[in-house]
Write a protein that holds these residues in place. Structure first.
Motif, short mmCIF file in Angstrom:
data_model
loop_
_atom_site.label_atom_id
_atom_site.label_comp_id
_atom_site.label_asym_id
_atom_site.label_seq_id
_atom_site.Cartn_x
_atom_site.Cartn_y
_atom_site.Cartn_z
N UNK A 17 0.64 -1.17 0.02
CA UNK A 17 -0.03 -0.17 0.03
C UNK A 17 0.89 1.19 0.04
N UNK A 18 0.50 2.47 -0.85
CA UNK A 18 1.37 3.34 -1.06
C UNK A 18 1.36 4.38 0.20
N UNK A 143 -7.95 6.02 -5.06
CA UNK A 143 -6.90 5.25 -4.50
C UNK A 143 -7.08 3.63 -4.78
N UNK A 144 -8.39 3.46 -4.91
CA UNK A 144 -8.66 2.08 -5.14
C UNK A 144 -8.27 1.59 -6.73
N UNK A 145 -8.03 2.52 -7.56
CA UNK A 145 -7.67 2.35 -8.91
C UNK A 145 -6.02 2.06 -9.02
N UNK A 146 -5.27 2.45 -7.98
CA UNK A 146 -3.91 2.52 -7.69
C UNK A 146 -3.18 1.61 -6.59
N UNK A 147 -3.91 0.32 -6.58
CA UNK A 147 -3.52 -0.63 -5.81
C UNK A 147 -3.37 -0.06 -4.17
N UNK A 148 -4.19 0.29 -3.79
CA UNK A 148 -4.22 0.61 -2.82
C UNK A 148 -5.13 -0.13 -1.78
N UNK A 149 -6.43 -0.51 -2.07
CA UNK A 149 -7.73 -0.93 -1.12
C UNK A 149 -8.45 -2.03 -2.05
N UNK A 150 -8.91 -2.96 -1.23
CA UNK A 150 -9.68 -4.08 -1.79
C UNK A 150 -10.85 -3.97 -0.77
N UNK A 183 0.16 -9.96 -4.48
CA UNK A 183 1.51 -9.37 -4.79
C UNK A 183 1.57 -7.94 -4.33
N UNK A 184 2.51 -7.53 -4.08
CA UNK A 184 2.63 -6.12 -3.38
C UNK A 184 2.75 -5.00 -4.38
N UNK A 185 2.54 -5.59 -5.73
CA UNK A 185 2.44 -4.45 -6.64
C UNK A 185 1.71 -4.87 -7.89
N UNK A 186 1.01 -4.06 -8.65
CA UNK A 186 0.53 -4.41 -9.99
C UNK A 186 1.11 -4.18 -11.10
N UNK A 187 0.89 -4.60 -12.33
CA UNK A 187 1.58 -4.42 -13.44
C UNK A 187 0.53 -3.29 -14.36
N UNK A 188 1.49 -3.02 -15.52
CA UNK A 188 0.43 -2.48 -16.55
C UNK A 188 0.38 -3.05 -17.86
N UNK A 189 -0.80 -2.99 -18.24
CA UNK A 189 -1.09 -3.90 -19.32
C UNK A 189 -1.13 -2.79 -20.76
#
Length: 189
Positions: A17-18, A143-150, A183-189
């Motif tokens: 989380x950022x 924030x949810x769009x940037x790997x912050x929250x579920x 995972x602790x980070x997401x990728x870009x497609x």
């Protein structure tokens, strides 16, 4: 995500989380609408603060009240108290928090609930927190769009029957997810 409000969900901090203040955070999202969002973190104990100490500070008798840890509800107004509780107590100005399946809990910030608990006539289940997490309009969605929250389903079992330090893992497991595989980070497609 636009127009989808998440009140009644448990907002779980994603690994990596950022914002380190929210690491392993479990926020019961009490309000989420076009004006923003308000959540209470139920996954972190406020060190050095007990329920009896708060009652003592307020001049309330502790003889009938159980003593327990107080939670670190969030970084906003860290001296303000909130009680998340079962719906079997209806005094004061409580806000009911609902999931899609029905009521999760109620949120109270009044002295009435503290007096009731201190006198042994409060709700059957409750947790107390100091502070809250707040989001401006659109901020949580971003924030949810940037790997912050579920946004997990709200669970009374996780909220009231699980120890604070086990709630993050418990909420993921309630979702059917092993948090060790995240995972602790997401990728870009």
């Amino acid at each position: 995500m636009e127009g989808q409000y998440l009140a009644g969900r448990m907002l779980l901090a994603m690994p990596g989380m950022f914002d380190p203040r929210f690491e392993r955070s479990v926020n019961v999202l009490c309000v989420h609408d076009e004006h923003g969002a308000l959540g209470i973190n139920v996954g972190e104990v406020r060190e050095g603060v007990t329920f009896h100490a708060i009652l003592d500070d307020l001049g309330l008798d502790t003889a009938m009240a159980p003593d327990c840890a107080v939670l670190n509800g969030g970084p906003v107004e860290p001296g303000r108290g909130f009680v998340l509780h079962s719906l079997d107590w209806g005094g004061g100005d409580s806000i009911e928090v609902h999931t899609q399946e029905g009521p999760l809990c109620a949120l109270s910030a009044s002295m009435d609930i503290l007096r009731a608990i201190a006198q042994g006539r409060g709700p059957s289940q409750w947790v107390m927190a100091l502070g809250y997490a707040g989001w401006a309009p659109g901020q949580l969605e971003e924030e949810m769009r940037h790997h912050g929250w579920y946004a997990a389903q709200g669970s009374r079992e996780v909220l009231f029957d699980t120890a604070p330090e086990a709630r993050w893992t418990g909420a993921w497991k309630h979702e059917g997810i092993d948090p060790g595989l995240l995972a602790s980070q997401t990728g870009n497609a």
